[in-house]
Scaffold this active site. Structure first.
Site, PDB file in Angstrom:
ATOM      1  N   CYS A 196      38.989  38.844  43.551  1.00 17.98           N
ATOM      2  CA  CYS A 196      39.696  37.580  43.818  1.00 17.98           C
ATOM      3  C   CYS A 196      38.718  36.490  44.233  1.00 17.98           C
ATOM      4  O   CYS A 196      38.870  35.325  43.865  1.00 17.98           O
ATOM      5  CB  CYS A 196      40.729  37.763  44.935  1.00 17.98           C
ATOM      6  SG  CYS A 196      41.978  38.984  44.567  1.00 17.98           S
TER       7      CYS A 196
HETATM    8  C1  BEZ Z   1      39.821  42.491  44.337  1.00 21.06           C
HETATM    9  O1  BEZ Z   1      40.129  41.316  44.257  1.00 21.06           O
HETATM   10  O2  BEZ Z   1      38.665  42.849  44.349  1.00 21.06           O
HETATM   11  C2  BEZ Z   1      40.880  43.543  44.389  1.00 21.06           C
HETATM   12  C3  BEZ Z   1      42.084  43.272  45.018  1.00 21.06           C
HETATM   13  C4  BEZ Z   1      43.050  44.251  45.087  1.00 21.06           C
HETATM   14  C5  BEZ Z   1      42.815  45.486  44.508  1.00 21.06           C
HETATM   15  C6  BEZ Z   1      41.618  45.740  43.855  1.00 21.06           C
HETATM   16  C7  BEZ Z   1      40.632  44.761  43.800  1.00 21.06           C
END
Ligand code: BEZ
Length: 214
Positions: A46
């Site tokens: 994210c």
């Molecule tokens: C991420 O943004 O890295 C992420 C968020 C939730 C689950 C897996 C990865």
């Protein structure tokens, strides 16, 4: 539970965001919009996604697109996390992030897919046109960061095909040849497409992008 479809009116809402309370329709005004959800603050994928979206500011502006992100974390968390995004992604987040703690907006836009995760939003993307119609919906799994160039490409296609009786073929990019709509006869196409066209099959006719700057 919503089940939004292409062509539906995008639901309006009031929400707390990292930039204060915002009414979605007021925020969009006459612009196109991208509304995208991500699973959680302070997560690696994210962080890169929001940084990427911020870096495309000029590209969104060129296309008259306003961007808004969403996660189910709170405003203070968003504000602190934005500092990390700016620092690590070498940019400045320039769009609001909705703090959807009560999952109101996530529900309206069907952004929680309980069999993937029953509390966090998945990576949904909606493109909304100036008439507030939903024109694109894509859902990615949490483990896959989105391709923002693809969103720009789709918006280019949507904006082109609003104005010309054409559609864009597989992997098309701005400036490449397009296909003539099947509703247009080859006779009419002669006057409608002065740059000419190539008839590969009666239903498959390629023409230079009509508004391409030469
Ligand atoms: C991420 O943004 O890295 C992420 C968020 C939730 C689950 C897996 C990865």
């Amino acid at each position: 539970m919503s089940s939004l479809k292409l062509g539906d009116k995008a639901p309006n809402f009031d929400a707390e965001t990292s930039e204060g309370k915002i009414n979605f329709y007021d925020y969009l005004g006459d612009s196109w919009g991208i509304l995208f959800s991500h699973p959680a603050d302070y997560t690696p994928v994210c962080t890169t996604e929001l940084g990427a979206a911020a870096k495309y500011k000029d590209e969104f502006e060129k296309r008259n697109v306003k961007v808004m992100a969403l996660s189910v974390d709170g405003v203070e968390s968003h504000k602190d996390w934005i500092k990390d995004i700016n620092e690590t992604q070498n940019t400045t987040v320039n769009f609001p992030i909705i703090a959807d703690k009560d999952r109101k907006v996530s529900g309206l836009y069907d952004m929680i897919h309980p069999n993937a995760d029953d509390t966090l939003t998945v990576r949904s993307v909606y493109v909304i046109d100036p008439n507030k119609k939903v024109r694109l919906m894509i859902t990615y799994p949490a483990s896959t960061g989105r391709n923002f160039k693809e969103l720009l490409r789709v918006i280019d296609s949507l904006q082109l095909t609003e104005n010309y009786k054409v559609a864009t073929p597989a992997d098309w990019k701005e400036g490449e040849d397009v296909v003539i709509s099947t509703s247009i006869s080859s006779e009419d196409a002669k006057s409608m497409f002065p740059k000419g066209f190539k008839e590969i099959k009666p239903y498959l006719r390629m023409t230079p992008q009509p508004n391409k700057k030469d």
